[in-house]
Write an enzyme that holds these catalytic residues in place. Structure first.
Site, PDB file in Angstrom:
ATOM      1  N   ASP A  22       0.577  -1.182   0.135  1.00 15.82           N
ATOM      2  CA  ASP A  22      -0.088   0.155   0.667  1.00 15.82           C
ATOM      3  C   ASP A  22       0.989   1.054   0.081  1.00 15.82           C
ATOM      4  OD1 ASP A  22      -2.491   1.296   0.106  1.00 15.82           O
ATOM      5  OD2 ASP A  22      -2.604   0.765   1.983  1.00 15.82           O
ATOM      6  N   HIS A  39       2.361   2.907  -8.767  1.00 14.46           N
ATOM      7  CA  HIS A  39       2.157   1.856  -9.093  1.00 14.46           C
ATOM      8  C   HIS A  39       3.221   1.619 -10.097  1.00 14.46           C
ATOM      9  CE1 HIS A  39      -1.936   2.297  -7.752  1.00 14.46           C
ATOM     10  NE2 HIS A  39      -2.454   2.939  -8.705  1.00 14.46           N
ATOM     11  N   LEU A 133      10.420 -20.248  -4.664  1.00 14.93           N
ATOM     12  CA  LEU A 133       9.164 -19.851  -3.823  1.00 14.93           C
ATOM     13  C   LEU A 133       8.027 -19.785  -4.102  1.00 14.93           C
ATOM     14  CD1 LEU A 133       9.077 -16.585  -2.038  1.00 14.93           C
ATOM     15  CD2 LEU A 133       9.580 -15.697  -4.130  1.00 14.93           C
TER      16      LEU A 133
HETATM   17  C1  IPE Z   1      -5.336  -2.653  -0.368  1.00 14.66           C
HETATM   18  O1  IPE Z   1      -5.146  -1.355  -0.036  1.00 14.66           O
HETATM   19  C2  IPE Z   1      -5.735  -3.680  -1.617  1.00 14.66           C
HETATM   20  C3  IPE Z   1      -4.086  -3.400  -2.344  1.00 14.66           C
HETATM   21  C4  IPE Z   1      -2.939  -3.221  -1.614  1.00 14.66           C
HETATM   22  C5  IPE Z   1      -3.863  -4.116  -3.361  1.00 14.66           C
HETATM   23  P1  IPE Z   1      -6.189   0.292  -0.461  1.00 14.66           P
HETATM   24  O2  IPE Z   1      -5.536   0.695  -0.469  1.00 14.66           O
HETATM   25  O3  IPE Z   1      -7.364  -0.708  -1.771  1.00 14.66           O
HETATM   26  O4  IPE Z   1      -7.036  -0.364   0.820  1.00 14.66           O
HETATM   27  P2  IPE Z   1      -7.452   0.823   1.617  1.00 14.66           P
HETATM   28  O5  IPE Z   1      -8.229   1.533   0.868  1.00 14.66           O
HETATM   29  O6  IPE Z   1      -6.758   1.792   2.241  1.00 14.66           O
HETATM   30  O7  IPE Z   1      -8.255   0.025   2.743  1.00 14.66           O
HETATM   31  C1  IPE Z   2      -1.711   0.033  -3.169  1.00 12.42           C
HETATM   32  O1  IPE Z   2      -1.432   1.852  -3.137  1.00 12.42           O
HETATM   33  C2  IPE Z   2      -1.868  -0.250  -5.019  1.00 12.42           C
HETATM   34  C3  IPE Z   2      -3.072  -0.349  -5.124  1.00 12.42           C
HETATM   35  C4  IPE Z   2      -4.446  -0.869  -4.123  1.00 12.42           C
HETATM   36  C5  IPE Z   2      -3.919  -0.898  -6.324  1.00 12.42           C
HETATM   37  P1  IPE Z   2      -2.326   2.434  -3.269  1.00 12.42           P
HETATM   38  O2  IPE Z   2      -3.177   3.458  -5.207  1.00 12.42           O
HETATM   39  O3  IPE Z   2      -3.893   2.213  -2.372  1.00 12.42           O
HETATM   40  O4  IPE Z   2      -1.339   3.844  -2.575  1.00 12.42           O
HETATM   41  P2  IPE Z   2      -2.656   5.175  -1.856  1.00 12.42           P
HETATM   42  O5  IPE Z   2      -2.787   4.025  -0.571  1.00 12.42           O
HETATM   43  O6  IPE Z   2      -3.423   5.798  -2.021  1.00 12.42           O
HETATM   44  O7  IPE Z   2      -0.908   5.819  -1.185  1.00 12.42           O
HETATM   45 MG    MG Z   3      -4.152   2.358  -0.358  1.00  9.58          MG
END
Ligand code: IPE
Ligand code: IPE
Ligand code: MG
Length: 245
Positions: A22, A39, A133
């Site tokens: 995240d 990303h 792995l």
């Molecule tokens: C969780 O992160 C999903 C992934 C890392 C793929 P999100 O950014 O989607 O989760 P929330 O919305 O903060 O709970």
């Molecule tokens: C995690 O990073 C990747 C996915 C959920 C696909 P985020 O896109 O949720 O990044 P933040 O939480 O907005 O910083």
């Molecule tokens: Mg996120």
């Protein structure tokens, strides 16, 4: 000046590590870049984390890359993420295979574009005998959806009420052939589960770091492993007695 001691690899290594990757969006925003740049940086970061997992002797790595809730994001971001998955398979599959990585997918594959589904299936088939792995990619994954899918298949198989035990439910999940995660890492500091491995994580140890995923490197993973090694997993029992000197 006090000397900062580097972390040393502990003896107790988790067999299965799961990561909620995240913070890509916030990483990008902090640099004045579009979310997609975050990303992309996140994907680039995966390579060194994978290498570190092999180096540290971790056998199973599960990465949360796209949740069942992430479809609610702007269409362009969803499309961009799907493109990234496709590009990563095209670009990295051969190297992953040569390095002994066994790819698996957990989640609902059927909502993906047929061409992408085919690429994922091909990657799984190609790498199925690799032993170094196991890499579970959680894509269009949701813990609740997984349990719903398991219940549907249990009912479809005509399993009787008396046969429904915890072990049986585990065998009907996407992770049927995988041990439960010993350690779940969440980057970027959020204190929530976000629908990740809600059954399998019942007794996992959690490690949360404020570091955004694109900056989570080998050293950070090592730090998480040291933290894990210092914990006593009690599973509801009382602490182990201290042995007499
Ligand atoms: C969780 O992160 C999903 C992934 C890392 C793929 P999100 O950014 O989607 O989760 P929330 O919305 O903060 O709970
Ligand atoms: C995690 O990073 C990747 C996915 C959920 C696909 P985020 O896109 O949720 O990044 P933040 O939480 O907005 O910083
Ligand atoms: Mg996120």
């Amino acid at each position: 000046m006090t000397e900062v001691k580097p972390f040393e690899l502990p003896d107790k290594i988790p067999m299965h590590v799961a990561i909620i990757m995240d913070g890509n969006g916030r990483w990008a925003r902090a640099r004045g870049l579009p979310r997609m740049a975050g990303h992309r940086a996140g994907v680039d970061n995966l390579r060194q984390v994978l290498e570190a997992c092999v180096e540290f002797g971790i056998q199973y790595l599960t990465i949360y890359a796209f949740s069942t809730e992430n479809w609610e994001r702007p269409v362009d971001e969803v499309r961009g993420l799907m493109n990234i998955l496709e590009e990563v398979i095209d670009r990295e599959l051969q190297k992953l295979d040569e390095n002994g990585v066994q790819l698996r997918h957990i989640g609902r594959l059927e909502r993906l574009h047929p061409k992408l589904q085919e690429k994922v299936r091909h990657a799984i088939e190609l790498t199925r005998n690799n032993q170094k792995l196991v890499l579970n990619i959680a894509w269009n994954y949701g813990g609740r959806a997984e349990i719903v899918d398991a219940i549907r298949r249990i009912v479809a198989d005509g399993i009787s009420q008396a046969e429904v035990e915890e072990d049986l439910v585990s065998r009907y999940l996407y992770t049927a052939d995988c041990p439960d995660p010993d350690l779940i890492i969440r980057t970027s500091g959020e204190l929530r589960v976000s629908n990740f491995l809600i059954w399998q994580g019942a007794y996992s140890e959690w490690y949360i770091t404020s570091t955004y995923w694109p900056d989570f490197n080998r050293e950070e993973l090592l730090k998480a492993l040291c933290d894990y090694a210092s914990r006593e997993r009690r599973y509801g029992r009382v602490p182990r007695p201290v042995s007499p000197k």
